[in-house]
Design an enzyme around this catalytic site. Structure first.
Site, short mmCIF file in Angstrom:
data_model
loop_
_atom_site.label_atom_id
_atom_site.label_comp_id
_atom_site.label_asym_id
_atom_site.label_seq_id
_atom_site.Cartn_x
_atom_site.Cartn_y
_atom_site.Cartn_z
N SER A 1 0.77 -1.17 -0.21
CA SER A 1 0.21 -0.05 0.02
C SER A 1 0.69 1.34 0.05
O SER A 1 0.50 2.18 -0.34
CB SER A 1 -0.79 0.12 1.23
OG SER A 1 -0.13 -0.01 2.54
N GLY B 1 2.18 1.97 3.04
CA GLY B 1 2.25 2.11 4.30
C GLY B 1 3.56 1.51 5.00
O GLY B 1 4.37 0.61 4.38
N GLU C 1 -29.66 -59.90 14.37
CA GLU C 1 -28.95 -59.34 13.39
C GLU C 1 -27.62 -60.20 12.61
O GLU C 1 -27.80 -60.79 11.50
CB GLU C 1 -28.22 -57.88 13.31
CG GLU C 1 -29.59 -56.88 13.78
CD GLU C 1 -29.43 -56.72 15.29
OE1 GLU C 1 -29.33 -57.65 15.80
OE2 GLU C 1 -29.16 -55.50 15.45
#
Length: 533
Positions: A24, A26, A437
């Site tokens: 930027s 900065g 089962e």
């Protein structure tokens, strides 16, 4: 010169690499560009002009000169952020962020670069966490260290270390006058609030940054847990923290961006298992029912039989009733019991017989379909194979109860043919693995072969982890069970085995003739306790 260790350590991974750096003008971004060169990276600078103030072109010229002096490639971009924000209804900061990152992504693609670096520091992190707290965000996770191709290597670096580097290099930077505008919340936090708090609590900036790291780690772990939830998980037992994240994931997939108050409503509705109809501000209405968030429009089946003369195919009307084995009930109550979202109830198909005593609902297009007493025979529809098979399983369960075994029966279907039967024999065989089962699966393999692809296991009680594991190993296509097993069930509890990938996925349907299975279990145990069986 040699980079100080706190600045150098996060940049070692980029030695010899080509990267794009957002600059930027900065102090932070200029220092990052200089530090990358000292660390042996090969940076390309990228600068975006937001055009929010008259002097922004000076920043662009500064970055151009800096890149030229350092011999660094540069890509420039810009947009009238204020105009775009007004056109699209975005707030100014959100518009600036979106446009900036869109530019950085394009710049990286044009330069054939895979990594984008930004110069966010510990101070930025502390400001963000404090701002999230004041806004009442759900998670105080600050700025992510990584997101997609974007990396922020200096999130743990203190601003004084950066200014010291710039001083030693004799490097200038650009100060953005708008950074002093305390009308912007972030500037006010940085210039007024953080210094005041730090005067009473030294080291606050580092603590806030550490909080962000810990919260981000917690959020990632809980997000992973939420992402693994299946339709079989017992959401009533799950922590609200997991349900909030599950709701966030589902809403985002639907294109919605929920805030905390939305997540609290949805997660609370999921946990209490009641039906809630919620209007999310700025979004669509959603329904939470049976612990699930309903967002998609469901597809309700139409009859697969020829609708007889005198019957009408339509959607529900006030006063509709259906005659079931337990008596005649209001259709609205039946749909409530079956957890049909309120927004979907007017879309469910009905086959209705008109008569002198009014309309009688004969068929309801649910999954599985609901038939009135005697209606299936009137249209000559084939018997429901799951209903019939569960009847055989219940017969076997009654036989087990007569032997003072836990009353569970099971059958295996290949198509509509029973290829295996079983009931509990644990007491007789003095073997706690002799479940119904397993016996039914063993018999079925003798008929079908070692793998039961295309078969359905039908059992009166929700399978335990052992039996579900056997069904997975046998590769049955589907498990259909009657009563839920809250103590040891493998499908509805927090130890949901289907949460994980086992190399085979099966369909699960629960609640088939569940009331009969529950009644048999309850009566059997009551009789044994009373000594009257």
């Amino acid at each position: 010169m040699t980079l100080p260790e706190p600045l150098h350590r996060p940049l070692r991974a980029y030695h010899g690499q080509r990267v794009l750096v957002a600059v930027s003008g900065g102090a932070d971004s200029v220092a990052l560009l200089r530090a990358l060169l000292l660390a042996g990276a090969q940076p390309t600078a990228a600068h975006f002009d937001h055009q929010l103030r008259a002097g922004s072109t000076q920043d662009a010229r500064f970055v151009q000169q800096l890149a030229q002096d350092l011999g660094v490639p540069l890509q420039l971009g810009g947009a009238d952020v204020r105009r775009v924000a007004a056109q699209r209804g975005w707030n100014l900061e959100d518009a600036a962020r979106r446009l900036r990152y869109n530019f950085l992504t394009r710049a990286a693609r044009q330069a054939s670069l895979q990594t984008i670096l930004t110069a966010h520091t510990r101070r930025d992190q502390a400001e963000t966490v404090l701002w999230q707290l004041l806004r009442g965000e759900a998670v105080l996770n600050g700025i992510p260290a990584e997101r997609g191709h974007v990396r922020r290597p200096w999130l743990e670096v203190a601003r004084p270390d950066i200014e010291r580097l710039l001083g030693e290099l004799g490097q200038s930077w650009q100060e953005d006058p708008s950074n002093q505008d305390q009308g912007l919340t972030r500037n006010w936090l940085r210039l007024e609030v953080l210094p005041l708090l730090s005067s009473r609590f030294p080291g606050l900036e580092a603590r806030l940054a550490r909080l962000a790291t810990l919260q981000a780690q917690d959020d990632e772990a809980l997000d992973g847990w939420a992402a693994r939830l299946t339709s079989h998980a017992d959401v009533g037992r799950l922590p609200l923290a997991v349900l909030r994240r599950a709701a966030r994931q589902q809403l985002r997939v639907a294109g919605l961006e929920p805030r905390l108050e939305h997540l609290l409503q949805v997660a609370g509705g999921m946990q209490d298992r009641q039906t809630h109809h919620l209007d999310l501000p700025g979004a669509q209405s959603v329904t939470v029912t049976a612990g699930r968030l309903q967002l998609d429009t469901l597809i309700w089946p139409e009859p697969e039989f020829a609708v007889p003369d005198g019957w009408t195919l339509r959607h529900r009307q006030p006063g509709d009733r259906v005659r079931l084995p337990g008596g005649t009930r209001k259709l609205s109550d039946v749909l409530t019991d079956r957890k049909v979202p309120r927004s979907e109830r007017d879309r469910v198909w009905l086959a209705v017989q008109e008569g002198t005593d009014g309309a009688q609902v004969q068929w309801v297009g649910l999954q599985p379909a609901l038939w009135a007493v005697g209606a299936r025979e009137l249209v000559g529809a084939a018997p429901d194979p799951w209903h019939e098979a569960m009847g055989e399983a219940l017969r076997l369960a009654h036989e087990a109860a007569a032997r003072q075994e836990v009353p569970v029966g099971a059958v295996v279907l290949q198509g509509e043919r029973v290829v295996g039967r079983g009931s509990n024999t644990s007491r007789a065989d003095r073997d706690m693995t002799r479940h119904a089962e397993l016996e039914a699966l063993r018999q079925a393999t003798q008929v079908v072969g070692p793998y039961l692809n295309g078969c359905t296991l039908v059992v009166t009680l929700e399978p335990c982890p052992m039996c579900l594991g056997a069904a997975l190993e046998a590769r049955v296509d589907r498990v259909v069970y009657g009563a839920a097993n809250p103590r040891a069930g493998a499908l509805g509890g927090v130890q949901d085995l289907l949460e994980f990938r086992w190399g085979h996925r099966l369909q699960v349907v629960g609640g088939v003739r569940a009331s009969e299975a529950r009644r048999l279990l309850r009566q059997s145990f009551q009789s044994w306790r009373a000594g009257t069986y």
